[in-house]
Scaffold this motif. Sequence first.
Motif, PDB file in Angstrom:
ATOM      1  N   TYR A  45     -32.965  50.781 -12.108  1.00 33.07           N
ATOM      2  CA  TYR A  45     -31.598  51.072 -12.536  1.00 33.07           C
ATOM      3  C   TYR A  45     -31.604  52.188 -13.577  1.00 33.07           C
ATOM      4  O   TYR A  45     -32.625  52.488 -14.196  1.00 33.07           O
ATOM      5  CB  TYR A  45     -30.949  49.809 -13.122  1.00 33.07           C
ATOM      6  N   ARG A  46     -30.445  52.775 -13.768  1.00 37.04           N
ATOM      7  CA  ARG A  46     -30.283  53.789 -14.806  1.00 37.04           C
ATOM      8  C   ARG A  46     -29.677  53.102 -16.025  1.00 37.04           C
ATOM      9  O   ARG A  46     -28.691  52.387 -15.929  1.00 37.04           O
ATOM     10  CB  ARG A  46     -29.359  54.906 -14.333  1.00 37.04           C
ATOM     11  N   TRP A  47     -30.302  53.294 -17.188  1.00 36.35           N
ATOM     12  CA  TRP A  47     -29.809  52.708 -18.428  1.00 36.35           C
ATOM     13  C   TRP A  47     -29.934  53.749 -19.530  1.00 36.35           C
ATOM     14  O   TRP A  47     -31.024  54.239 -19.807  1.00 36.35           O
ATOM     15  CB  TRP A  47     -30.589  51.442 -18.771  1.00 36.35           C
ATOM     16  N   ILE A  51     -34.074  56.316 -15.981  1.00 30.20           N
ATOM     17  CA  ILE A  51     -34.319  55.402 -14.878  1.00 30.20           C
ATOM     18  C   ILE A  51     -35.382  54.407 -15.318  1.00 30.20           C
ATOM     19  O   ILE A  51     -36.462  54.795 -15.764  1.00 30.20           O
ATOM     20  CB  ILE A  51     -34.729  56.151 -13.602  1.00 30.20           C
ATOM     21  N   GLU A  52     -35.038  53.130 -15.219  1.00 31.77           N
ATOM     22  CA  GLU A  52     -35.897  52.042 -15.672  1.00 31.77           C
ATOM     23  C   GLU A  52     -36.360  51.212 -14.480  1.00 31.77           C
ATOM     24  O   GLU A  52     -35.668  51.135 -13.466  1.00 31.77           O
ATOM     25  CB  GLU A  52     -35.118  51.115 -16.623  1.00 31.77           C
ATOM     26  N   THR A  53     -37.496  50.589 -14.613  1.00 30.73           N
ATOM     27  CA  THR A  53     -38.003  49.618 -13.655  1.00 30.73           C
ATOM     28  C   THR A  53     -38.410  48.386 -14.447  1.00 30.73           C
ATOM     29  O   THR A  53     -39.092  48.503 -15.462  1.00 30.73           O
ATOM     30  CB  THR A  53     -39.213  50.173 -12.884  1.00 30.73           C
ATOM     31  N   PRO A  84     -24.968  42.219 -19.053  1.00 25.30           N
ATOM     32  CA  PRO A  84     -25.603  41.425 -18.005  1.00 25.30           C
ATOM     33  C   PRO A  84     -24.916  41.612 -16.656  1.00 25.30           C
ATOM     34  O   PRO A  84     -23.709  41.827 -16.590  1.00 25.30           O
ATOM     35  CB  PRO A  84     -25.440  39.988 -18.496  1.00 25.30           C
ATOM     36  N   GLU A  85     -25.731  41.540 -15.614  1.00 23.83           N
ATOM     37  CA  GLU A  85     -25.182  41.525 -14.260  1.00 23.83           C
ATOM     38  C   GLU A  85     -24.477  40.193 -14.059  1.00 23.83           C
ATOM     39  O   GLU A  85     -25.068  39.130 -14.262  1.00 23.83           O
ATOM     40  CB  GLU A  85     -26.310  41.669 -13.243  1.00 23.83           C
TER      41      GLU A  85
END
Length: 108
Positions: A45-47, A51-53, A84-85
């Motif tokens: 995801y982009r945070w 781009i993070e993993t 949060p999702e």
Amino acid sequence: MTVADWLTVLTTTDAPEKAEALARGAVAARVAACAQISGPVVSVYRWKGEIETASEWQVSFKTTGTRYAELETYLRREHDYETPEIIATPVDRGSREYLEWLERETAG
């Protein structure tokens, strides 16, 4: 827009013990009838421009449409992520016995 009778609500967190705490708390509060924990999964995801993993654990809550707002409030309060999702998917069909159980367990 209508409220679905039954929902599956998904969130993720970065540790299995956090996932279990969220699941247990929601069931104890009767804002979810049950929750399943899966993982680890790999999230990309982009945070904040990068781009993070990350390895995460998914928690899938079963609830009713009338209890969704309370489940969302619980997740926002108890989750340690800044954003949060929290995604709800309507359940169109299910066994009558299971859906009746779901309603009883979330009725309080």
